[in-house]
Design a protein around this motif. Structure first.
Motif, PDB file in Angstrom:
ATOM      1  N   THR A 128      38.183  89.186  62.880  1.00  0.00           N
ATOM      2  CA  THR A 128      36.877  88.653  62.489  1.00  0.00           C
ATOM      3  C   THR A 128      36.982  87.784  61.240  1.00  0.00           C
ATOM      4  OG1 THR A 128      35.826  90.639  63.394  1.00  0.00           O
ATOM      5  CG2 THR A 128      34.509  89.274  61.926  1.00  0.00           C
ATOM      6  N   MET A 129      37.795  88.224  60.268  1.00  0.00           N
ATOM      7  CA  MET A 129      37.968  87.420  59.046  1.00  0.00           C
ATOM      8  C   MET A 129      38.646  86.103  59.347  1.00  0.00           C
ATOM      9  SD  MET A 129      39.075  90.333  56.243  1.00  0.00           S
ATOM     10  CE  MET A 129      39.204  89.124  54.931  1.00  0.00           C
ATOM     11  N   GLY A 130      39.495  86.083  60.396  1.00  0.00           N
ATOM     12  CA  GLY A 130      40.182  84.848  60.733  1.00  0.00           C
ATOM     13  C   GLY A 130      39.261  83.770  61.272  1.00  0.00           C
ATOM     14  N   LYS A 131      38.042  84.123  61.660  1.00  0.00           N
ATOM     15  CA  LYS A 131      37.081  83.148  62.172  1.00  0.00           C
ATOM     16  C   LYS A 131      36.365  82.406  61.051  1.00  0.00           C
ATOM     17  CE  LYS A 131      36.228  85.916  66.317  1.00  0.00           C
ATOM     18  NZ  LYS A 131      35.223  86.671  67.110  1.00  0.00           N
ATOM     19  N   PHE A 132      36.547  82.849  59.810  1.00  0.00           N
ATOM     20  CA  PHE A 132      35.884  82.212  58.670  1.00  0.00           C
ATOM     21  C   PHE A 132      36.935  81.674  57.718  1.00  0.00           C
ATOM     22  CE2 PHE A 132      33.115  85.493  60.325  1.00  0.00           C
ATOM     23  CZ  PHE A 132      31.862  84.905  60.333  1.00  0.00           C
ATOM     24  N   SER A 133      36.620  80.585  57.068  1.00  0.00           N
ATOM     25  CA  SER A 133      37.515  80.040  56.059  1.00  0.00           C
ATOM     26  C   SER A 133      37.292  80.770  54.741  1.00  0.00           C
ATOM     27  CB  SER A 133      37.239  78.544  55.879  1.00  0.00           C
ATOM     28  OG  SER A 133      35.931  78.337  55.358  1.00  0.00           O
ATOM     29  N   TRP A 153      32.584  90.482  51.395  1.00  0.00           N
ATOM     30  CA  TRP A 153      33.027  90.759  52.769  1.00  0.00           C
ATOM     31  C   TRP A 153      33.472  92.215  52.915  1.00  0.00           C
ATOM     32  CZ3 TRP A 153      33.062  88.429  57.403  1.00  0.00           C
ATOM     33  CH2 TRP A 153      33.893  88.978  58.392  1.00  0.00           C
ATOM     34  N   GLN A 154      34.220  92.710  51.979  1.00  0.00           N
ATOM     35  CA  GLN A 154      34.683  94.089  52.038  1.00  0.00           C
ATOM     36  C   GLN A 154      33.530  95.072  52.041  1.00  0.00           C
ATOM     37  OE1 GLN A 154      37.820  95.472  52.290  1.00  0.00           O
ATOM     38  NE2 GLN A 154      38.512  93.402  52.753  1.00  0.00           N
TER      39      GLN A 154
END
Length: 248
Positions: free
Chosen positions: A218-223, A232-233
């Motif tokens: 999921t984090m990889g979908k955002f810059s 985020w955490q």
């Protein structure tokens, strides 16, 4: 036959990795375990020595040793008494099952329970080998009594005496067999609990692995510019420590 294993535990961050014969590598919280007697802890199997002399420093020699998997004992390491006590009962009978009573669970949450189970196994095995010895002696006596009875001449006056001897050995052997079955039931109850604990830890590891994979995907979908790491955490739906949850 007993087979040796160089299974060591290691820690990284707030996680601790350790290995066992039944479930392989497991990961547990890297917490300080409660104090337990050294002879009932896996640390008793670590001997540190520099240049051939035994001291508190230097590299360690791992003495973790399991029985063959075919014996059914997948959770007991050979305890330090086998090497550290002169003429301990397991050593008197050779490299048999009775020495493998040190429970190999290293999760800090279960160390105290593992210590209690290890102490119980030690007592059960020490008493079980005495019962087994008496069972073998009685069984040999029964075979000898049956042979003497069967080789008597016909119409011998000693027939009744030999029949009574056979009956006495048979009755005693049945009593000893009941005791053996009772001890074995208690041992298997301990092994069942060990299996349950390790299965729970394995399930936790599996769920943590899924959670970490989902978070990374999921984090990889955002810059980096589109998200604040601390925020985020706190807010991501996969974080086990998050106080707020949001749907996908």
């Amino acid at each position: 036959m007993a087979n040796s294993s160089m299974m060591k535990s290691s820690s990284k961050g707030n996680k601790k990795m350790w290995k066992c014969a039944s479930h392989g590598t497991l990961i547990s919280p890297n917490e300080k375990p409660p104090p337990v007697p050294s002879w009932l802890s896996t640390t008793s199997l670590q001997t540190r020595f520099p240049c051939g002399s035994f001291t508190s420093g230097g590299p360690s020699m791992n003495r973790r040793k399991y029985l063959s998997r075919s014996t059914g004992n997948l959770h007991g390491l050979r305890n330090d008494d086998y090497a550290g006590v002169s003429w301990s009962l397991p050593k008197m009978f050779g490299d048999e099952k009775y020495a493998y009573s040190l429970v190999d669970i290293e999760d800090p949450r279960y160390v105290k329970e593992a210590y209690e189970m290890g102490r119980k196994l030690t007592k059960l095995f020490y008493e079980q080998q005495i019962v087994d010895l008496e069972w073998r002696r009685t069984y040999k006596g029964l075979l000898a009594a049956e042979h003497r009875r069967d080789t008597l001449p016909k119409d011998s006056k000693a027939t009744k005496a030999h029949e009574k001897e056979v009956d006495d050995h048979t009755t005693h052997l049945k009593h000893l067999q009941e005791q053996r079955d009772l001890y074995e039931a208690h041992v298997q109850a301990v092994f069942t609990r060990c299996e349950q604990i390790k299965a729970d830890i394995r399930k936790e590891n599996f769920l943590d692995e899924i959670r970490e994979t989902a978070v990374n995907d999921t984090m990889g979908k955002f810059s980096r510019d589109e998200r604040d790491f601390d925020d985020w955490q706190h807010k991501n739906p996969f974080n086990a420590a998050s106080k707020t949850r949001r749907p996908f």
